[in-house]
Design a protein around this motif. Structure first.
Motif, mmCIF file in Angstrom:
data_model
loop_
_atom_site.group_PDB
_atom_site.id
_atom_site.type_symbol
_atom_site.label_atom_id
_atom_site.label_comp_id
_atom_site.label_asym_id
_atom_site.label_seq_id
_atom_site.Cartn_x
_atom_site.Cartn_y
_atom_site.Cartn_z
ATOM 1 N N GLU A 84 0.829 -1.227 0.000
ATOM 2 C CA GLU A 84 0.000 0.000 0.000
ATOM 3 C C GLU A 84 0.852 1.261 0.000
ATOM 4 O O GLU A 84 0.502 2.260 -0.623
ATOM 5 N N ALA A 85 1.929 1.238 0.795
ATOM 6 C CA ALA A 85 2.745 2.437 0.975
ATOM 7 C C ALA A 85 3.694 2.593 -0.217
ATOM 8 O O ALA A 85 3.857 1.670 -1.024
ATOM 9 N N GLU A 86 4.305 3.763 -0.349
ATOM 10 C CA GLU A 86 5.272 3.946 -1.435
ATOM 11 C C GLU A 86 6.439 4.811 -0.986
ATOM 12 O O GLU A 86 7.261 5.237 -1.789
ATOM 13 N N PHE A 87 6.491 5.040 0.316
ATOM 14 C CA PHE A 87 7.507 5.927 0.862
ATOM 15 C C PHE A 87 7.985 5.333 2.188
ATOM 16 O O PHE A 87 7.188 5.021 3.066
ATOM 17 N N GLY A 88 9.290 5.156 2.327
ATOM 18 C CA GLY A 88 9.826 4.603 3.562
ATOM 19 C C GLY A 88 11.184 5.201 3.857
ATOM 20 O O GLY A 88 11.602 6.162 3.204
ATOM 21 N N ARG A 89 11.840 4.666 4.856
ATOM 22 C CA ARG A 89 13.172 5.164 5.225
ATOM 23 C C ARG A 89 14.146 4.001 5.239
ATOM 24 O O ARG A 89 13.893 2.964 5.855
ATOM 25 N N LEU A 90 15.264 4.218 4.552
ATOM 26 C CA LEU A 90 16.315 3.209 4.439
ATOM 27 C C LEU A 90 17.456 3.568 5.377
ATOM 28 O O LEU A 90 17.930 4.708 5.369
ATOM 29 N N ALA A 91 17.871 2.607 6.190
ATOM 30 C CA ALA A 91 19.075 2.771 7.017
ATOM 31 C C ALA A 91 20.159 1.881 6.428
ATOM 32 O O ALA A 91 19.916 0.715 6.117
ATOM 33 N N ILE B 40 20.644 7.303 7.326
ATOM 34 C CA ILE B 40 19.218 7.066 7.099
ATOM 35 C C ILE B 40 18.748 8.050 6.043
ATOM 36 O O ILE B 40 19.205 9.196 6.010
ATOM 37 N N THR B 41 17.865 7.592 5.176
ATOM 38 C CA THR B 41 17.375 8.471 4.112
ATOM 39 C C THR B 41 15.976 8.048 3.691
ATOM 40 O O THR B 41 15.673 6.853 3.669
ATOM 41 N N PRO B 42 15.118 9.023 3.405
ATOM 42 C CA PRO B 42 13.792 8.670 2.888
ATOM 43 C C PRO B 42 13.884 8.166 1.451
ATOM 44 O O PRO B 42 14.699 8.680 0.676
ATOM 45 N N VAL B 43 13.091 7.177 1.092
ATOM 46 C CA VAL B 43 13.074 6.671 -0.293
ATOM 47 C C VAL B 43 11.653 6.344 -0.749
ATOM 48 O O VAL B 43 10.822 5.897 0.024
ATOM 49 N N ASN B 44 11.429 6.582 -2.000
ATOM 50 C CA ASN B 44 10.278 6.101 -2.765
ATOM 51 C C ASN B 44 10.539 4.672 -3.166
ATOM 52 O O ASN B 44 11.595 4.404 -3.749
ATOM 53 N N TYR B 45 9.626 3.786 -2.931
ATOM 54 C CA TYR B 45 9.912 2.391 -3.275
ATOM 55 C C TYR B 45 8.647 1.730 -3.817
ATOM 56 O O TYR B 45 7.543 2.289 -3.737
ATOM 57 N N ALA B 46 8.829 0.535 -4.331
ATOM 58 C CA ALA B 46 7.686 -0.292 -4.729
ATOM 59 C C ALA B 46 8.039 -1.739 -4.421
ATOM 60 O O ALA B 46 9.209 -2.116 -4.375
ATOM 61 N N VAL B 47 6.987 -2.525 -4.193
ATOM 62 C CA VAL B 47 7.180 -3.954 -3.924
ATOM 63 C C VAL B 47 7.191 -4.711 -5.245
ATOM 64 O O VAL B 47 6.360 -4.468 -6.122
ATOM 65 N N ASP B 48 8.147 -5.613 -5.396
ATOM 66 C CA ASP B 48 8.200 -6.502 -6.554
ATOM 67 C C ASP B 48 8.375 -7.915 -6.009
ATOM 68 O O ASP B 48 9.459 -8.261 -5.528
ATOM 69 N N GLY B 49 7.316 -8.698 -6.072
ATOM 70 C CA GLY B 49 7.359 -10.027 -5.470
ATOM 71 C C GLY B 49 7.562 -9.887 -3.975
ATOM 72 O O GLY B 49 6.805 -9.186 -3.319
ATOM 73 N N GLU B 50 8.582 -10.520 -3.452
ATOM 74 C CA GLU B 50 8.886 -10.351 -2.028
ATOM 75 C C GLU B 50 10.168 -9.539 -1.837
ATOM 76 O O GLU B 50 10.960 -9.797 -0.927
ATOM 77 N N THR B 51 10.371 -8.583 -2.724
ATOM 78 C CA THR B 51 11.484 -7.645 -2.574
ATOM 79 C C THR B 51 10.941 -6.214 -2.700
ATOM 80 O O THR B 51 9.818 -6.013 -3.145
#
Lengths: 138, 138
Positions: B15-22, B31-42
């Motif tokens: 559902e989400a499309e924005f998270g934080r990567l450490a 740490i940085t904010p990132v736009n992401y998407a799910v592809d399978g289980e990645t």
């Protein structure tokens, strides 16, 4: 995209009360949401015993992030710094700031202080054409 | 506070499309904010050249967080995993998922895949009495 000034970063840090802490645990990097408050030019948060506390006691190096998204604009502050478990005679500092637990539960007695070393903030205009498309279609 | 099931964690991640990567950068945690998407289980995200890319190429160990706050309830998913820069012949995977940049700007060509190893999610009822006090006073 605009760089925020140091003053704008601190203003945002004072307004917000929820962020994400990244810390080392042995050779791993971990991330966890935390309730925090600003005290002078440091951040304070409470924590129970656990991996977060163990991690920052073993390695003070940490990073912290807050962000906020509106329909049109977003902003984010990222900082790197040092985390330190406060001594018992310093814990009163947490009483004098708006450090309010969002979740009812057992009292968390340990107070951790984050001293920022580097900080940067960015505000940006959101470019999400699919949102506008969705609005147009309604 | 409730533990989310693995299925609930993945639903929220989709559902989400924005998270934080450490991530690690040499012996520092960032740490940085990132736009992401799910592809399978990645998870997939795009990035330009920079410390984020350098960090995960040097050390794949990373952590990722998403959260959401309503008036009454909140939820958060935290995962730890491995980040990997996709090869050119794998980059098409980013075309087939809703990986939508929120900020207009130069195209970010590198695609990074995060494979979760551990994941946990929590939903909790917010206990913010000061909010209710404020409402009562209005």
């Amino acid at each position: 995209m605009d760089e925020m000034t140091r003053e704008e970063c601190w203003d945002f840090l004072r307004e917000a009360e929820f962020g994400r802490l990244a810390f080392h645990l042995a050779d791993e990097v971990h991330i966890t949401p935390v309730n925090y408050a600003v005290d002078g030019e440091t951040l304070l948060f409470r924590t129970a015993e656990g991996s977060k506390l163990l991690g920052i006691v073993m390695n003070q190096d940490c990073a912290f992030e807050i962000d906020e998204f509106g329909d049109q604009e977003a902003r984010s502050v990222v900082l790197r710094g040092r985390a330190r478990l406060l001594e018992e005679d310093e814990e009163h500092r947490a009483e004098n700031v708006p450090l309010r637990p969002w979740v009812a539960g057992p009292e968390k007695y340990n107070v951790v202080e984050i001293t920022p070393l580097d900080m940067s903030g960015r505000s940006f205009h959101l470019h999400r054409p699919w949102r506008h498309i969705r609005l147009d279609e309604q």
